[in-house]
Write a protein that holds these residues in place. Structure first.
Motif, PDB file in Angstrom:
ATOM      1  N   ALA B  18       0.829  -1.212   0.000  1.00 60.40           N
ATOM      2  CA  ALA B  18       0.000   0.000   0.000  1.00 60.40           C
ATOM      3  C   ALA B  18       0.856   1.251   0.000  1.00 60.40           C
ATOM      4  N   ALA B  19       1.975   1.217   0.771  1.00 60.36           N
ATOM      5  CA  ALA B  19       2.843   2.383   0.866  1.00 60.36           C
ATOM      6  C   ALA B  19       3.418   2.734  -0.506  1.00 60.36           C
ATOM      7  N   VAL B  20       3.941   1.726  -1.193  1.00 59.36           N
ATOM      8  CA  VAL B  20       4.561   1.960  -2.489  1.00 59.36           C
ATOM      9  C   VAL B  20       3.501   2.342  -3.521  1.00 59.36           C
ATOM     10  N   LEU B  21       2.358   1.627  -3.429  1.00 59.73           N
ATOM     11  CA  LEU B  21       1.278   1.875  -4.372  1.00 59.73           C
ATOM     12  C   LEU B  21       0.743   3.294  -4.235  1.00 59.73           C
ATOM     13  N   SER B  22       0.638   3.786  -2.993  1.00 64.84           N
ATOM     14  CA  SER B  22       0.053   5.114  -2.835  1.00 64.84           C
ATOM     15  C   SER B  22       0.951   6.174  -3.467  1.00 64.84           C
ATOM     16  N   LEU B  23       2.273   5.995  -3.359  1.00 62.67           N
ATOM     17  CA  LEU B  23       3.175   6.970  -3.999  1.00 62.67           C
ATOM     18  C   LEU B  23       2.995   6.951  -5.515  1.00 62.67           C
ATOM     19  N   THR B  24       2.978   5.736  -6.096  1.00 66.06           N
ATOM     20  CA  THR B  24       2.840   5.613  -7.544  1.00 66.06           C
ATOM     21  C   THR B  24       1.505   6.204  -8.001  1.00 66.06           C
ATOM     22  N   ALA B  25       0.445   5.840  -7.270  1.00 62.05           N
ATOM     23  CA  ALA B  25      -0.886   6.261  -7.688  1.00 62.05           C
ATOM     24  C   ALA B  25      -1.083   7.763  -7.517  1.00 62.05           C
ATOM     25  N   VAL B  26      -0.488   8.333  -6.458  1.00 60.53           N
ATOM     26  CA  VAL B  26      -0.612   9.784  -6.287  1.00 60.53           C
ATOM     27  C   VAL B  26       0.037  10.509  -7.470  1.00 60.53           C
ATOM     28  N   GLY B  27       1.147   9.946  -7.959  1.00 66.63           N
ATOM     29  CA  GLY B  27       1.790  10.523  -9.144  1.00 66.63           C
ATOM     30  C   GLY B  27       0.856  10.509 -10.344  1.00 66.63           C
ATOM     31  N   LEU B  28       0.212   9.371 -10.561  1.00 65.57           N
ATOM     32  CA  LEU B  28      -0.713   9.233 -11.691  1.00 65.57           C
ATOM     33  C   LEU B  28      -1.917  10.164 -11.520  1.00 65.57           C
ATOM     34  N   SER B  29      -2.402  10.211 -10.289  1.00 64.18           N
ATOM     35  CA  SER B  29      -3.590  11.000  -9.993  1.00 64.18           C
ATOM     36  C   SER B  29      -3.328  12.496 -10.176  1.00 64.18           C
ATOM     37  N   LEU B  30      -2.130  12.912  -9.782  1.00 60.96           N
ATOM     38  CA  LEU B  30      -1.740  14.316  -9.917  1.00 60.96           C
ATOM     39  C   LEU B  30      -1.746  14.724 -11.390  1.00 60.96           C
ATOM     40  N   VAL B  31      -1.157  13.857 -12.216  1.00 64.59           N
ATOM     41  CA  VAL B  31      -1.108  14.142 -13.649  1.00 64.59           C
ATOM     42  C   VAL B  31      -2.517  14.194 -14.213  1.00 64.59           C
ATOM     43  N   PHE B  32      -3.346  13.235 -13.816  1.00 69.07           N
ATOM     44  CA  PHE B  32      -4.708  13.244 -14.339  1.00 69.07           C
ATOM     45  C   PHE B  32      -5.470  14.456 -13.828  1.00 69.07           C
ATOM     46  N   ALA B 167       8.836   5.994   5.174  1.00 71.56           N
ATOM     47  CA  ALA B 167       9.263   6.931   4.130  1.00 71.56           C
ATOM     48  C   ALA B 167       8.082   7.339   3.263  1.00 71.56           C
ATOM     49  N   ALA B 168       7.220   6.358   2.934  1.00 67.94           N
ATOM     50  CA  ALA B 168       6.068   6.670   2.086  1.00 67.94           C
ATOM     51  C   ALA B 168       5.152   7.669   2.780  1.00 67.94           C
ATOM     52  N   VAL B 169       4.932   7.458   4.077  1.00 69.78           N
ATOM     53  CA  VAL B 169       4.077   8.389   4.818  1.00 69.78           C
ATOM     54  C   VAL B 169       4.696   9.783   4.793  1.00 69.78           C
ATOM     55  N   ALA B 170       6.012   9.855   5.024  1.00 66.00           N
ATOM     56  CA  ALA B 170       6.693  11.151   5.043  1.00 66.00           C
ATOM     57  C   ALA B 170       6.555  11.849   3.692  1.00 66.00           C
ATOM     58  N   VAL B 171       6.749  11.096   2.596  1.00 61.57           N
ATOM     59  CA  VAL B 171       6.669  11.714   1.275  1.00 61.57           C
ATOM     60  C   VAL B 171       5.250  12.198   0.999  1.00 61.57           C
ATOM     61  N   LEU B 172       4.258  11.383   1.394  1.00 61.28           N
ATOM     62  CA  LEU B 172       2.870  11.780   1.154  1.00 61.28           C
ATOM     63  C   LEU B 172       2.526  13.057   1.911  1.00 61.28           C
ATOM     64  N   VAL B 261      -5.140   8.135  -1.790  1.00 62.42           N
ATOM     65  CA  VAL B 261      -4.387   7.513  -0.698  1.00 62.42           C
ATOM     66  C   VAL B 261      -5.247   6.487   0.036  1.00 62.42           C
ATOM     67  N   VAL B 262      -6.505   6.841   0.305  1.00 64.68           N
ATOM     68  CA  VAL B 262      -7.402   5.896   0.987  1.00 64.68           C
ATOM     69  C   VAL B 262      -7.566   4.634   0.147  1.00 64.68           C
ATOM     70  N   ALA B 263      -7.778   4.827  -1.166  1.00 66.23           N
ATOM     71  CA  ALA B 263      -7.976   3.676  -2.045  1.00 66.23           C
ATOM     72  C   ALA B 263      -6.714   2.821  -2.110  1.00 66.23           C
ATOM     73  N   ALA B 264      -5.528   3.462  -2.088  1.00 61.21           N
ATOM     74  CA  ALA B 264      -4.277   2.705  -2.132  1.00 61.21           C
ATOM     75  C   ALA B 264      -4.161   1.821  -0.896  1.00 61.21           C
ATOM     76  N   LEU B 265      -4.539   2.372   0.262  1.00 59.88           N
ATOM     77  CA  LEU B 265      -4.521   1.578   1.493  1.00 59.88           C
ATOM     78  C   LEU B 265      -5.455   0.382   1.363  1.00 59.88           C
ATOM     79  N   LEU B 266      -6.666   0.669   0.873  1.00 58.74           N
ATOM     80  CA  LEU B 266      -7.685  -0.365   0.719  1.00 58.74           C
ATOM     81  C   LEU B 266      -7.195  -1.470  -0.205  1.00 58.74           C
ATOM     82  N   ILE B 267      -6.692  -1.060  -1.392  1.00 59.83           N
ATOM     83  CA  ILE B 267      -6.284  -2.046  -2.395  1.00 59.83           C
ATOM     84  C   ILE B 267      -5.027  -2.774  -1.935  1.00 59.83           C
ATOM     85  N   GLY B 268      -4.055  -2.031  -1.403  1.00 62.69           N
ATOM     86  CA  GLY B 268      -2.799  -2.649  -0.979  1.00 62.69           C
ATOM     87  C   GLY B 268      -3.034  -3.673   0.113  1.00 62.69           C
ATOM     88  N   LEU B 269      -3.811  -3.294   1.137  1.00 61.89           N
ATOM     89  CA  LEU B 269      -4.072  -4.216   2.240  1.00 61.89           C
ATOM     90  C   LEU B 269      -4.865  -5.424   1.766  1.00 61.89           C
TER      91      LEU B 269
END
Lengths: 313, 308
Positions: B18-32, B167-172, B261-269
């Protein structure tokens, strides 16, 4: 320029392909048979993308539906190949109607993602049902099972003319459809859906019709590919086989009847040449896609159409 | 192992995903969100991050932590710069048309992937973690003398995995701070809300787009550098993060950062838990179909407030 005769032009084109069947050297003979079947797939894709403006990223599921509908009918039930082909077509038709009914509730970017997701689900299902489909490895359709109506499709000549037959069906069906009011209405939807609806067309039903014809043609190509080349595998359902028809159609010219064939032929030989040099031959596909979107969104035949209006519907 | 400790292990592994996924997905989401385009090559920027991390870590001698630290800084910057270049050379010239952008980024996907295959090769290569202590975790058992702690065999996590989550939490938090507390974040949000109005107020929208595209790619690369000591760098590794990020961004509501971020937690877990207890292929099929149906029937996403 005199009056345009598009039907005569396309029939003449088929006649040239027929004649080539007797003169081409072995290697190109086999390649062209493959290109014609794949071009049928591209024609199917073009009906949805080029004419109705439905950019799908999941057409591999229809191609695979035809291939596996046909292949599994033979492998599991020992069906007659002609009947198995029909099973493939029905599988493609049913799948495209179901996917269309759901996916057409969305448009634009969401439509692309939804079709991508459905295709991914189909691909994973093929892997999951490995007991019957043998997953990634795929299965071979035995030579004895590839005799359709007394014609043995394992011979090079029979295979070439069967491929030509499939391609002719696809090309003529597409040509007929797009010169018909149905095709004109699809182009109207592509250009301005709101206005088409205002004019009293049921655009939702027209788009579903376009997707059904497109999916069924793709399934025809998939079933023919499996039968002619004797193999069905999960890689044909993967993302790459959803991207390839888009590439062929863009290259040849979206919204033209002959464009898909031109694009498929061009790309097939480009990749054939590139794979002799490097294993990373999909690099060519990537570069061509980027260059096309940048410099030639009309494609090869799209350019020709501007020079000879009326000849390339 | 019993059910309880087994579940805890699955949740911990899921939290790393979830931690890694949320970083990746936030990047995608920002662009979109800001640019209104879907970047299909996002997974390849992730892959490039991992491959560059291997390369940089190899170039540094000495302690593993030194090379890793260098990779953590250099790889995202390099990938971000590459994305900015791609934006200027390709996306800007097609006017950010949504459909043509998808086709162009599919092309970019193949270019990045195949060039990596040609230069880096088809092998999967590991990067050494800077520190990697195995920490045994306790579990509570109710015996006759009341609750007691014990250390079940196999229930453990490495210190590095915990650091990834941290680290993921800090970056987010950092991304959130940039978006809400700085001038550049304000400019990005203004562009997202109304591009034309932003332009009228003198915001250099095209430069903002290039920056956002680079920033999104850098986040994906950063996520990859974090995960590469756990998995490995491989030229095809971009596929899964791309698909999962898509799923996360759609469930979270296209363009909404908290939702993502919430969805990344949900999907990752749930990915961690499901793949421990069920067939991963079946889980993927169900997740994919679910997402497609969410997009069909609730295009604004589960957490999105307004229509996309």
């Amino acid at each position: 320029m005199s009056r345009a005769h598009p039907v005569a032009l396309h029939l003449g084109f088929l006649a040239v392909l027929f004649a080539l069947g007797f003169v081409l050297p072995d290697y190109h003979h086999g390649n062209l048979a493959r290109v014609m079947v794949l071009a049928t797939y591209a024609i199917g894709y073009n009906l949805a993308f080029g004419y109705a403006g439905l950019l799908s990223l999941g057409h591999a599921m229809f191609f695979a539906a035809g291939m596996y509908g046909m292949g599994l009918a033979i492998r599991l039930f020992g069906a007659d190949p002609a009947l198995a082909m029909l099973a493939g077509l029905v599988a493609g038709l049913v799948l495209s109607l179901v996917v269309g009914a759901l996916a057409l509730r969305t448009a634009g970017v969401a439509f692309m993602i939804v079709t991508l997701m459905f295709a991914q689900a189909v691909y994973l299902t093929i892997l999951l049902a490995g007991e019957w489909t043998r997953g990634d490895e795929g299965f071979v359709i035995q030579a004895a099972e590839r005799v359709v109506l007394g014609v043995d499709l394992t011979g090079a000549m029979a295979r070439y003319f069967a491929a030509l037959g499939v391609f002719a069906v696809g090309l003529l069906a597409a040509l007929r459809l797009v010169t018909h009011p149905f095709g004109k209405a699809l182009v109207a939807i592509r250009e301005n859906e709101e206005r088409t609806r205002m004019l009293g067309y049921d655009t939702q039903r027209l788009k579903l019709g376009a997707l059904a014809v497109s999916g069924t043609l793709s399934a025809l190509a998939g079933a023919a590919y499996g039968l002619l080349f004797g193999y069905a595998g999960a890689s044909f359902a993967g993302v790459q086989y959803s991207i390839l028809p888009l590439l062929w159609v863009l290259l040849g010219g979206a919204g033209t009847a002959i464009g898909p064939f031109v694009g498929t032929l061009f790309m097939f030989y480009l990749i054939d040449l590139a794979s002799g040099v490097t294993t990373a031959y999909m690099l060519i596909a990537g570069v061509v896609l980027v260059l096309l979107t940048l410099f030639a969104p009309q494609g090869i035949v799209g350019g020709a159409r501007r020079l000879f209006p009326g000849w390339f519907p | 192992m019993e059910f309880g400790p087994h579940l805890m292990l699955a949740v911990l592994e899921g939290a790393v995903t979830a931690a890694v996924l949320s970083l990746t997905a936030v990047g995608l989401s920002l662009v979109f969100g800001v640019m209104r385009v879907v970047n299909v090559a996002h997974g390849e920027f992730f892959m490039l991050g991992a491959v560059l991390a291997w390369w940089i870590a190899g170039a540094f001698g000495g302690h593993a932590a030194l090379g890793f630290l260098a990779a953590l800084v250099v790889a995202p910057l390099a990938v971000g710069a590459m994305a900015v270049l791609a934006d200027i050379v390709i996306l800007k010239r097609i006017g950010y048309d949504p459909e043509r952008t998808i086709v162009a980024t599919i092309g970019l996907l193949y270019i990045l992937q195949q060039v990596t295959l040609m230069s880096y090769g088809p092998e999967a290569r590991p990067v050494a973690a800077p520190f990697n202590t195995r920490l045994a975790l306790p579990w509570v058992e109710w015996g006759e003398a009341g609750p007691a702690l014990y250390w079940p065999w196999g229930l453990s996590i490495t210190s590095y995995k915990l650091a990834v989550i941290g680290a993921a939490v800090a970056v987010l938090v950092g991304v959130w701070a940039v978006m809400t507390r700085t001038r550049i974040g304000l400019v990005m949000r203004a562009t997202q809300l109304d591009r034309d109005m932003a332009l009228a107020f003198g915001i250099p929208v095209e430069r903002v787009y290039a920056l956002v595209f680079g920033f999104g790619a850098a986040l994906a690369a950063l996520a990859a550098v974090l995960i590469v000591p756990i998995s490995q760098a491989h030229y095809l590794m971009g596929g899964d993060p791309l698909l999962l990020s898509f799923i996360v961004v759609i469930i979270g509501g296209l363009g909404s950062l908290p939702g993502t971020v919430v969805a990344a937690l949900l999907i990752g877990l749930s990915d961690g838990v499901i793949s421990v207890f069920f067939s991963p292929t079946l889980a993927k099929i169900l997740a994919t179909l679910l997402v497609a149906l969410v997009l069909v029937f609730r295009p604004q996403g589960l957490f999105g407030a307004r229509a996309a």
